[in-house]
Design a protein around this motif. Structure first.
Motif, short mmCIF file in Angstrom:
data_model
loop_
_atom_site.label_atom_id
_atom_site.label_comp_id
_atom_site.label_asym_id
_atom_site.label_seq_id
_atom_site.Cartn_x
_atom_site.Cartn_y
_atom_site.Cartn_z
N ARG A 162 18.21 59.51 21.72
CA ARG A 162 18.99 57.83 21.70
C ARG A 162 17.98 56.91 21.79
O ARG A 162 17.26 56.06 20.90
CB ARG A 162 20.44 57.70 22.65
N HIS B 270 26.95 59.43 16.25
CA HIS B 270 25.86 58.29 16.20
C HIS B 270 25.60 57.33 17.03
O HIS B 270 25.41 56.42 18.22
CB HIS B 270 25.84 57.70 14.42
N HIS B 271 27.02 58.39 17.39
CA HIS B 271 27.55 56.86 19.93
C HIS B 271 27.86 55.97 19.02
O HIS B 271 27.50 54.73 20.34
CB HIS B 271 26.54 57.59 20.25
N GLU C 84 16.10 54.27 19.40
CA GLU C 84 16.28 53.14 19.57
C GLU C 84 14.62 51.96 19.19
O GLU C 84 14.00 52.54 20.61
CB GLU C 84 17.12 52.47 20.72
#
Length: 176
Positions: free
Chosen positions: A59, A145-146, A63
């Motif tokens: 993740r 995709h949390h 980002e």
């Protein structure tokens, strides 16, 4: 080498406490550092601490760094906005991953923060905001995709509070 803090979120503190208690009771000795980490992350649905760390690292690399100003691809925003009808309902599931992600952010924005949903409630909410009759796909994608957290048995869903990317914010602005 500096340590990067890894935020840990437990949607249900009671379930966390029960899982820890069960794990401590089953242990023959006082668990060591890594064993304790494994107990914690298993209680929220990860296989072990390595799985948790791998997800966190993945993740983090996806980002953009906070120090970097994100560029907005106006053409992509325009293409994604056209995927929604006059009532801002998603008309079809796009083929391109980058467009899918922006559509998921729009759906994420329509989920109430700090509220638990059961499977039927989250399905009904997603049904209201799209026209291609596949709320299960959308629910799965949001979890993968949390963007939402779900319990391991899939009975509870909760929106993850993560700042959306600049392009998603631009799509929100056009859909208002």
């Amino acid at each position: 080498m500096s340590r990067v803090p890894m935020p840990f979120y437990a949607g249900d503190v009671s379930a966390l406490a029960q899982a820890l208690r069960r794990g401590l009771r089953e242990a023959e000795t006082v668990p060591g550092h890594v064993e304790m980490l494994n107990l914690l992350v298993k209680s929220v649905g990860y296989r072990n601490f390595q799985h948790f760390k791998a997800e966190f690292d993945a993740r983090r690399t996806m980002e953009p760094p906070e120090t970097q100003t994100a560029e907005v691809d106006a053409k992509r925003v325009k293409r994604v906005v056209r995927l929604f009808d006059e009532q801002a309902r998603l008309t079809r599931w796009p083929k391109k991953y980058s467009e899918r992600l922006l559509c998921l952010w729009v759906l994420w924005s329509r989920i109430a923060p700090r509220r638990d949903y059961n499977e039927a409630e989250i399905g009904a909410l997603l049904e209201q905001h799209h026209l291609f009759a596949d709320h299960a796909l959308l629910r799965r994608e949001l979890a993968d995709h949390h963007m939402v957290e779900r319990t391991s048995d899939g009975s509870r869903y909760r929106r993850m509070e993560t700042p959306p990317p600049a392009e998603a914010v631009e799509v929100f602005r056009h859909l208002r």
